[in-house]
Design a protein around this motif. Structure first.
Motif, short mmCIF file in Angstrom:
data_model
loop_
_atom_site.label_atom_id
_atom_site.label_comp_id
_atom_site.label_asym_id
_atom_site.label_seq_id
_atom_site.Cartn_x
_atom_site.Cartn_y
_atom_site.Cartn_z
N HIS A 93 24.09 -7.48 11.67
CA HIS A 93 23.85 -6.42 10.68
C HIS A 93 22.97 -6.93 9.55
CE1 HIS A 93 26.28 -3.07 12.09
NE2 HIS A 93 27.23 -3.95 12.46
N LEU A 94 23.21 -8.18 9.15
CA LEU A 94 22.38 -8.75 8.09
C LEU A 94 20.94 -8.90 8.56
CD1 LEU A 94 22.02 -10.04 5.34
CD2 LEU A 94 22.81 -12.22 6.32
N THR A 95 20.79 -9.39 9.78
CA THR A 95 19.43 -9.56 10.33
C THR A 95 18.72 -8.21 10.42
OG1 THR A 95 20.16 -11.50 11.59
CG2 THR A 95 18.11 -10.39 12.29
N ALA A 96 19.45 -7.20 10.94
CA ALA A 96 18.85 -5.87 11.09
C ALA A 96 18.48 -5.28 9.74
CB ALA A 96 19.82 -4.94 11.83
N SER A 97 19.35 -5.43 8.76
CA SER A 97 19.05 -4.87 7.44
C SER A 97 17.86 -5.58 6.80
CB SER A 97 20.28 -4.96 6.54
OG SER A 97 20.62 -6.32 6.27
N GLU A 98 17.74 -6.89 7.05
CA GLU A 98 16.58 -7.60 6.52
C GLU A 98 15.30 -7.12 7.19
OE1 GLU A 98 17.77 -11.59 7.19
OE2 GLU A 98 18.68 -11.82 5.21
N ASN A 99 15.37 -6.88 8.50
CA ASN A 99 14.19 -6.35 9.20
C ASN A 99 13.83 -4.95 8.71
OD1 ASN A 99 14.06 -8.68 10.74
ND2 ASN A 99 15.20 -7.83 12.46
N THR A 100 14.86 -4.11 8.55
CA THR A 100 14.62 -2.75 8.05
C THR A 100 14.00 -2.80 6.66
OG1 THR A 100 16.46 -1.89 9.34
CG2 THR A 100 15.70 -0.55 7.49
N LEU A 101 14.48 -3.69 5.84
CA LEU A 101 13.94 -3.81 4.49
C LEU A 101 12.49 -4.26 4.53
CD1 LEU A 101 14.35 -3.73 1.45
CD2 LEU A 101 15.21 -6.10 1.58
N ALA A 102 12.21 -5.19 5.42
CA ALA A 102 10.83 -5.66 5.53
C ALA A 102 9.90 -4.53 5.97
CB ALA A 102 10.75 -6.83 6.52
N ALA A 103 10.37 -3.74 6.94
CA ALA A 103 9.56 -2.60 7.41
C ALA A 103 9.40 -1.57 6.31
CB ALA A 103 10.20 -1.97 8.64
N ALA A 104 10.47 -1.27 5.60
CA ALA A 104 10.40 -0.29 4.52
C ALA A 104 9.47 -0.76 3.42
CB ALA A 104 11.80 -0.02 3.96
N SER A 105 9.52 -2.06 3.15
CA SER A 105 8.62 -2.61 2.14
C SER A 105 7.16 -2.46 2.57
CB SER A 105 8.96 -4.08 1.90
OG SER A 105 8.04 -4.66 0.98
N SER A 106 6.91 -2.73 3.87
CA SER A 106 5.55 -2.58 4.40
C SER A 106 5.10 -1.12 4.35
CB SER A 106 5.49 -3.09 5.84
OG SER A 106 4.21 -2.88 6.40
N ASN A 107 6.02 -0.22 4.74
CA ASN A 107 5.68 1.21 4.70
C ASN A 107 5.40 1.67 3.27
OD1 ASN A 107 6.01 1.40 7.43
ND2 ASN A 107 8.09 2.21 7.34
N ARG A 108 6.19 1.16 2.32
CA ARG A 108 5.98 1.55 0.94
C ARG A 108 4.61 1.08 0.46
NH1 ARG A 108 9.51 -0.97 -3.93
NH2 ARG A 108 8.50 -2.82 -3.07
N GLU A 109 4.30 -0.16 0.79
CA GLU A 109 2.99 -0.68 0.36
C GLU A 109 1.85 0.10 1.01
OE1 GLU A 109 3.10 -4.76 1.39
OE2 GLU A 109 4.62 -5.29 -0.11
N GLU A 110 2.03 0.43 2.30
CA GLU A 110 0.98 1.20 3.00
C GLU A 110 0.84 2.59 2.40
OE1 GLU A 110 -0.08 2.77 7.51
OE2 GLU A 110 1.58 1.37 7.19
N ALA A 111 1.96 3.27 2.10
CA ALA A 111 1.92 4.59 1.51
C ALA A 111 1.25 4.55 0.15
CB ALA A 111 3.33 5.17 1.40
N VAL A 112 1.55 3.54 -0.64
CA VAL A 112 0.95 3.42 -1.97
C VAL A 112 -0.55 3.20 -1.84
CG1 VAL A 112 0.84 1.99 -4.03
CG2 VAL A 112 3.07 2.66 -3.09
#
Length: 1001
Positions: free
Chosen positions: A561-580
């Motif tokens: 769960h920790l690994t998955a949440s870290e991956n999800t966070l990384a993807a969300a961070s990338s998506n946020r940067e791309e959207a911005v």
């Protein structure tokens, strides 16, 4: 109905197109073909085998079928009962030589009420003609045919009257023949085409356009130009004028219609013509859309608007399109192909040619119900005269005869066009001129298209900016969503970390407890001496081991769960940067696009079509020219001029096949083509339309003009004043054409129907025909065309309603009060007044528009008083004297003539009275500086007449809009002011001086 609508004549010479010398009297003493006769006709004789007295026949029809109209059109004169075709010796011509009038056959049926039987005329006609011919045919001892004698004529007449069941008091015995080879008008000019159309429809051979006209389009297949059901239009009168367009026009529909890419690259360049405005240009663009969207276009040209201008610009667009096709030929001569056949039995006969298919389909037939229209000076137009089709000319067969002269001779047009009648240049000079004209046309066409393309790019930039604005809004939403998803992922990662940390701590505690417990393990002695202690320790060990195992499992479960949440966070961070980043990029692009749009809008001003364009107010919008400034229309004018020159240069190169084809067409119109060449008739017509791109004629001439032409053999039908034509009048023209632009106004003059309204309604009922859709005067060519149009004003039809076509709202003819009366009466105050003030000599003499309140029997004197004042002042009598009633019109014509007021003032007083005094439908499509409107029915006892006129919105509307400057109403104001539609007329005059107050709202 057309079975009962014969052509009438007052004098026999009218059957010979005014040639009294062509009339030969008949009698028992001598017949014109007798050898002793002084005159023999080389073209033979057409014996009028008796006539029907139309006035007496109409009286009997009215006795059987009452007419609710107070002032129906007068029925006068006579109609042929039958016609017999004889050669110059008086012998029957070969083949069918007798013809019976459909009216003579149908009249007894109508008098007996057998109306459903009228539809069987086409089946009865051949048998009647054959039986009549058999009674006239005489043979000698050797079987040779003998001339028809007087006894045979009278016997045949008596037999025909008995057979048809005609009342003897309605007929007149044979009295004359006509020296002519051209068939006399015997039946309605529309009857043959209606019969042909019925056969074609039954055999699936009718044109798609005609089927659409008859069946109409379902409302879901029509595109409305207004936002809501057109029934809401009349509620718009309660809105402030400047807010109407905002509620009315559908900007999305107009965006596609008015796109510069859809605007034709050529326009009609005539000097003095106002440039097209919003609805007029929309109508042109819609009419000239690609063929797959085409069909029929109905345009409601309100009085004084640009109906003719719309048709002129359609002509310009089609002329340009064919010029493009012409320019594709390096050698114009290759556009014609010799068939190898000749017209005639010798090698000297006219050679027959076919025209390349790419040059066909552009033929334009411009038709009006009343007279061949005047199209305009910018383009020479041939008028088809029914009296002179195929007329003989001084053509000697040489190459020096111009194609225009040959084309004009074929159609009987005697209008001089000196420049076009000049013989073509020599072959080398013609080809040089062709190359020059071709290069000029292609250059001007490119310049015009470049202008339109620049405007189209402006439109596309605007829509791209609109899309970018929507994209930015969407991207802002995406960025907010990405930020939210990042925050959610970060919170979920923290939760997973906490869970893993707790699980790891639990494992450590379990391990420590387990180690501590194992350290306290009982010794061997204790185990032997204290078995219970051992058991307790062992049980505790088991519990600790289970706790450790559970803690280990929890830790193992928390780590993924920790690994998955870290991956999800990384993807969300990338998506946020791309959207911005994407949002920032779009905002930059939007700013750049908006800056460009601002510059475009500043350059084009109110011609820039966006939502603000439609919110600037009804009058401003309707008078706008979208995208193009009037001063920028020069390239489009140049294309038209170059297209005309290109056609002339092309025709000079192909003079030989063109001359052959035009001479062949003239022969075909005069004699008919041999059956083996009949399929070439459309080719001959297409050749004529190369010389004269537009042929103007009337509906009544179409059947004879285009006889033998198959369905869809011509390109375009352009109809003017279509609201004045009964639906059946257009059938022949629609059958032979592929596309139609139909212009008229159902709220102006309606079709003139001589038959009683009770009779026409009964015919509809007998044949199960919807009278609202098909029965004139309620229905017209315009109402059916509107119902068949792809684009209409509004597509929310309801039962019993009419479908308005594309409305032209900018009025340029009438001053007040005429404009205000018409606008209020018929158009929900949506018409826009665009007429500049103008001087009026008549107003200077007679004063402003007024209602002259007179009592019974004083109206004629008031008319004479007005005319005398104008005469004494030396003012040109550009005046119409109009009345609702034919009896009043007759009295006025007689009074004006007998008064002598016209003597020395007009050159031909009788002609002036006939053309200037009458009921309004006798003055169709015309206008004058002033109208004197004589109401009549000014006594208390004539309420029935006033009540009838009070229901005639069209009559009042047509009358007031005939006047450009002044309107003088003469009649009993007290009685007429409360009579239906005349209340609107009363409102514009003050009670005191009866002078004009102001616009009606």
């Amino acid at each position: 109905m057309e079975v009962l609508s014969p052509p009438a004549f007052q004098h026999p010479r009218e059957l010979a197109f005014g040639d009294a010398g062509a009339i030969a009297s008949l009698g028992p003493e001598r017949l014109p073909w007798d050898t002793q006769g002084t005159v023999r006709s080389r073209s033979g004789y057409q014996v009028v085998l008796g006539t029907v007295k139309l006035e007496a026949a109409a009286a009997q029809l009215l006795a059987r079928h009452a007419d609710a109209r107070i002032a129906g059109p007068p029925v006068r004169g006579e109609a042929p009962l039958a016609v017999v075709f004889l050669d110059e010796t008086g012998r029957p011509r070969d083949g069918g030589f007798a013809a019976v009038s459909s009216h003579a056959w149908g009249l007894p049926l109508a008098l007996r009420g057998e109306l459903a039987t009228l539809a069987s005329w086409s089946a009865v006609d051949p048998t009647l003609a054959e039986e009549l011919g058999a009674r006239l045919r005489r043979t000698g001892p050797g079987g040779e045919p003998l001339p028809v004698d007087w006894q045979s004529l009278t016997d045949a007449f008596d037999w025909l009257v008995r057979t048809l069941g005609l009342p003897p008091e309605l007929v007149r015995a044979p009295a004359f023949a006509v020296r002519s080879s051209e068939p006399l008008p015997l039946n309605s000019p529309f009857l043959a085409d209606l019969i042909q159309a019925r056969i074609r429809i039954g055999g699936q051979g009718a044109s798609r356009q005609l089927l659409s006209y008859l069946r109409g389009l379902r409302s879901e297949h029509q595109t409305g130009l207004v936002r809501n059901d057109h029934r809401s239009l009349y509620y718009l009168r309660d809105l402030p004028p400047d807010s109407r367009t905002k509620f009315l026009l559908d900007s999305d529909a107009f965006d596609g219609v008015l796109a510069p890419a859809r605007t034709p690259p050529a326009r009609w360049p005539e000097d003095g013509r106002a440039p097209l405005v919003l609805m007029e240009q929309a109508a042109v663009n819609i009419a000239t859309l690609a063929g797959d969207l085409g069909g029929m276009t109905g345009v409601d040209a309100l009085p004084g608007t640009g109906g003719t201008a719309v048709l002129q610009d359609v002509v310009a667009a089609l002329l340009c399109a064919r010029a493009e096709a012409l320019a594709c030929f390096d050698d114009p001569a290759s556009a014609f192909t010799a068939t190898g056949a000749r017209l005639g039995s010798t090698s000297e006969g006219l050679e027959l040619w076919t025209l390349d298919d790419s040059l066909r389909g552009f033929e334009m037939l411009w038709v009006s119900p009343n007279h061949p229209p005047d199209v305009g000076a910018a383009l020479p137009v041939l008028k088809a005269e029914a009296s002179d089709l195929g007329a003989a000319t001084s053509d000697d067969g040489s190459r020096n005869v111009s194609p225009w002269r040959l084309a004009a001779a074929a159609l009987g047009d005697k209008t001089p066009h000196v420049a076009l009648e000049a013989p073509p240049p020599g072959p080398q000079e013609a080809r040089r001129q062709w190359q020059t004209a071709r290069a000029t046309f292609l250059q001007t066409l490119q310049e015009s298209r470049d202008l339109l393309q620049r405007r189209e790019e402006v439109r596309k930039r605007f829509h791209a900016a609109e899309k970018l604005d929507r994209d930015v809004a969407f991207q802002e939403s995406s960025a907010r969503r990405a930020e939210s998803e990042f925050n959610d992922a970060e919170a979920a990662r923290e939760q997973a970390r906490t869970r893993e940390s707790v699980a790891r701590e639990a494992v450590t505690v379990a391990e420590e407890k387990l180690a501590e417990h194992e350290a306290a393990s009982p010794s061997a002695m204790q185990r032997m001496l204290q078995p219970q202690r051992l058991r307790d320790w062992t049980a505790a060990l088991a519990r600790l081991e289970q706790a450790h195992q559970k803690a280990a499992r929890d830790l193992l479960g928390a780590q993924p769960h920790l690994t998955a949440s870290e991956n999800t966070l990384a993807a969300a961070s990338s998506n946020r940067e791309e959207a911005v980043r994407g949002l920032a990029t779009l905002r930059v692009r939007l700013a750049e696009a908006q800056e460009q749009v601002r510059a475009d809008r500043q350059h084009l001003g109110r011609r820039f079509v966006d939502e603000a364009f439609f919110k600037q107010g009804h009058e401003a919008v309707q008078q706008s020219m979208p995208w193009l400034d009037p001063t920028e229309q020069g390239p489009r004018d140049a294309v038209f001029v170059a297209a005309v020159a290109l056609h002339q240069a092309f025709n000079a190169v192909v003079a030989k096949p063109l001359r052959d084809s035009l001479r062949a067409l003239r022969f075909a119109l005069r004699e008919g083509l041999p059956s083996e060449h009949a399929d070439l008739l459309p080719q001959l017509w297409s050749s004529l339309f190369l010389v004269a791109p537009v042929v103007s004629t009337t509906f009544a001439s179409v059947g004879r003009l285009l006889r033998g032409m198959p369905p869809e053999s011509l390109g375009w039908l352009l109809v003017e004043d279509a609201g004045q034509a009964a639906p059946q009048e257009a059938v022949g023209a629609l059958l032979r054409t592929r596309r139609a632009v139909v212009v008229g106004d159902p709220q102006q003059l309606r079709p003139v129907v001589p038959l009683p309204d009770a009779l026409t309604s009964a015919v509809c009922a007998a044949r199960d025909i919807d009278p609202q859709r098909f029965n004139a005067p309620e229905a017209s060519v315009q109402t059916l065309a509107n119902a068949a149009s792809r684009y209409v004003l509004g597509n929310g039809r309801h039962a019993g309603s009419r479908t308005p076509g594309i409305p032209l709202w900018v009025h340029r003819r009438c001053a007040e009060p005429m404009f205000g009366v018409s606008n209020t009466l018929a158009y929900a105050n949506l018409m826009v007044h665009a007429r500049a003030p103008a001087p009026s000599r008549i107003r200077d003499v007679l004063g402003p528009s007024a209602w002259l309140d007179v009592r019974e029997d004083a109206e004629g004197g008031s008319v004479l008083a007005l005319l005398r004042r104008l005469s004494q002042a030396g003012v040109e009598p550009d005046v119409f004297v109009i009345t609702p009633f034919e009896t009043v019109a007759e009295d006025l014509r007689r009074l004006v003539l007998q008064s002598g007021v016209l003597s020395g003032w007009v050159e031909q007083p009788e002609a002036w009275v006939q053309s200037r005094v009458g009921v309004v439908h006798a003055l169709p499509g015309r206008e004058a500086e002033a109208v004197v409107f004589v109401l009549g029915a000014s006594s208390e006892a004539q309420r029935k007449e006033r009540d009838w006129a009070a229901r005639q919105l069209n009559l009042l509307n047509a009358t007031v809009t005939r006047a450009r400057e002044q309107l003088y109403v003469i009649g009993n104001r007290r009685l007429w002011s409360e009579a239906g539609v005349f209340r609107v007329l009363n409102e514009v005059f003050s009670p005191e001086g009866a002078m004009f107050q102001g616009p009606v709202h």
